[in-house]
Design an enzyme around this catalytic site. Structure first.
Site, PDB file in Angstrom:
ATOM      1  N   HIS A 101       0.885  -1.168   0.000  1.00  0.00           N
ATOM      2  CA  HIS A 101       0.000   0.000   0.000  1.00  0.00           C
ATOM      3  C   HIS A 101       0.926   1.221   0.000  1.00  0.00           C
ATOM      4  O   HIS A 101       1.999   1.174   0.607  1.00  0.00           O
ATOM      5  CB  HIS A 101      -0.826   0.137   1.277  1.00  0.00           C
ATOM      6  N   ASP A 104       2.271   2.018   3.406  1.00  0.00           N
ATOM      7  CA  ASP A 104       3.207   1.090   4.064  1.00  0.00           C
ATOM      8  C   ASP A 104       4.639   1.500   3.770  1.00  0.00           C
ATOM      9  O   ASP A 104       5.504   1.384   4.621  1.00  0.00           O
ATOM     10  CB  ASP A 104       3.132  -0.352   3.507  1.00  0.00           C
TER      11      ASP A 104
HETATM   12  C1  XLS Z   1      -7.378  -6.720   4.439  1.00  0.00           C
HETATM   13  C2  XLS Z   1      -6.933  -6.948   3.068  1.00  0.00           C
HETATM   14  C3  XLS Z   1      -5.821  -6.021   2.613  1.00  0.00           C
HETATM   15  C4  XLS Z   1      -5.686  -6.036   1.130  1.00  0.00           C
HETATM   16  C5  XLS Z   1      -4.900  -4.903   0.560  1.00  0.00           C
HETATM   17  O1  XLS Z   1      -8.067  -7.510   5.057  1.00  0.00           O
HETATM   18  O2  XLS Z   1      -6.563  -8.277   2.923  1.00  0.00           O
HETATM   19  O3  XLS Z   1      -4.631  -6.332   3.254  1.00  0.00           O
HETATM   20  O4  XLS Z   1      -5.126  -7.232   0.681  1.00  0.00           O
HETATM   21  O5  XLS Z   1      -5.472  -3.679   0.840  1.00  0.00           O
END
Ligand code: XLS
Ligand code: NI
Ligand code: NI
Length: 437
Positions: A101, A104
């Site tokens: 993301h 991150d």
């Molecule tokens: C959350 C999601 C997230 C997505 C990416 O539960 O899995 O991590 O994979 O935004």
């Protein structure tokens, strides 16, 4: 820079007899299985958020993770250093891909301009490290759920300014994904849903969400980004009801708003089970619609009802997952992305290696078992025979759309009764699967 994992060398394949916890027992990247190397079948990816940003905090306590390379600050230089550590980890693991993301990888600033600058500064390091190591970006995404501005959602917020902010963030995240040669871009609807219908105009919110995705599709064309777009279903958490609740709901939404040609699904195991489905079910729904794109590999806990995001180690799970993936032609743009986190109690850096090695080995076994089941052919033949009445006679006439209700009535009046059914043989088939496990 000093190595972050000085005691760990590149993880090697040592075969099933090895007792070395820092070796692969089943994942042998170059081994050819059903015509291509395991590396290309599985396309493993490491997630930035859990693996490099997970602190181990939970609603009852603060973080526990020991990450000696991280100075704990929100600075760009710390983020850049962390990026180099991430690549050291992925290289030693031998993972060909990663995912992030925007928030991150780089700290959010006080303004969007500041955030964009921070992101660009860290993206430069990511690009350098990608070129140095050959590791590629599987997909990028924008975090549209952590900042308090997204309290009511992003694309589905009641506040138009928040929608605009989300759009701006997607624009930048897509540009960086493009710049880094990303194979895809994912939309997970973080807070796109509701906590109560009393304050919610659902129809309007869904239209806004579709509008946001159309804007993204338009911009993708404009900048020439060729990566695959994905939607990732999840039924709840953080909201009570997420609009993208499962594969079928996502497909319906995409069809209703003319978005289906532009998207595939990124299916996550723990989200499937939260929705009351098996991963196998979600893969079939997506695969049958030609929309099986990528998977977020993890697992929940049978005794806990939430998104625990554990590393997958269950061989039945990986076998059924790989059976479905192979059935629908294998992974092309997508991959097996470990959207999983080590437990709060597994706080040492080496635990990150154990977790990923275990997940990769579990998928390697799933792949080999699935390939063997397909080669054996009895399972597929059973299913084919089960539907044999559709291959000729009245069945073929129905399937080709040539028949009418009166014709079917005449047919049954003549026969008197439908031909007898045969057993579904569930136990026989379960035993057959066990022959290979
Ligand atoms: C959350 C999601 C997230 C997505 C990416 O539960 O899995 O991590 O994979 O935004
Ligand atoms: Ni996910
Ligand atoms: Ni999840």
């Amino acid at each position: 820079m000093k190595a972050a994992f000085p005691d760990i060398a590149r993880i090697q394949y040592e075969g099933p007899r090895s007792r070395n916890p820092l070796a692969f027992k089943h994942y042998n990247a170059d081994e050819i299985i059903a015509g291509k190397p395991m590396r290309d079948h599985l396309r493993f990816a490491v997630v930035y958020w859990h693996t490099f940003r997970g602190t181990g905090s939970d609603p009852f306590g603060v973080g526990t993770m020991q990450r000696p390379w991280d100075d704990g600050s929100n600075s760009v230089s710390n983020a850049q250093k962390r990026a180099r550590v991430a690549f050291e980890f992925m290289e030693k693991l031998g993972a060909p891909f990663y995912c992030w993301h925007d928030r991150d990888v780089a700290p959010e600033g006080k303004t969007l301009a500041q955030s964009n600058q921070n992101f660009d500064a860290v993206a430069r390091v990511l690009k350098e490290e990608q070129q140095r190591s050959g590791i590629k970006l599987l997909w990028g995404t924008a975090n549209l759920f952590s900042n308090p501005r997204f309290v009511h959602g992003a694309g589905t917020s009641c506040n138009a300014d928040v929608f605009a902010f989300a759009a701006a963030q997607i624009k930048q995240a897509m540009e960086v994904t493009h710049e880094l040669g990303g194979a895809g871009y994912t939309f997970w609807g973080g807070r796109e849903g509701y906590m109560t219908l009393l304050n919610t105009d659902m129809k309007r919110e869904l239209e806004h969400l579709a509008r946001l995705l159309h804007l993204a599709v338009d911009y993708k064309k404009q900048i020439g980004f060729k990566g695959q777009f994905y939607i990732e279903p999840k039924p709840k958490e953080p909201t009570k009801h997420q609009y993208d609740s499962d594969a079928a709901a996502c497909l319906n939404f995409l069809r209703q708003y003319d978005l289906l040609p532009h998207f595939k699904l990124n299916l996550e195991t723990n989200h499937a089970t939260l929705a009351g489905h098996s991963m196998q079910h979600e893969l079939e729904v997506a695969g049958a619609a030609g929309a099986l794109g990528s998977i977020d590999a993890n697992t929940g806990d049978e005794l806990l009802g939430w998104d625990t995001d554990q590393f997958p180690t269950n061989i039945y799970l990986t076998t059924y997952t790989m059976l479905a993936i192979l059935k629908y032609g294998g992974l092309t743009t997508g991959g097996v992305n470990f959207d999983a986190k080590v437990r709060r109690e597994s706080f040492e850096p080496v635990d990150l290696f154990h977790a990923h090695i275990g997940g990769m080995d579990a998928f390697a076994r799933g792949l080999k078992i699935a390939v063997a089941i397909r080669k054996d052919g009895r399972l597929a033949e059973f299913v084919k025979q089960r539907y044999a009445s559709w291959d000729s006679g009245i069945g073929a006439r129905i399937e080709s759309g040539k028949t009418t209700l009166p014709e079917l009535e005449r047919y049954i009046l003549k026969q008197g009764e439908a031909a007898p059914n045969v057993s579904g043989r569930q136990e026989f088939l379960e035993n057959l699967i066990n022959e290979f496990i």
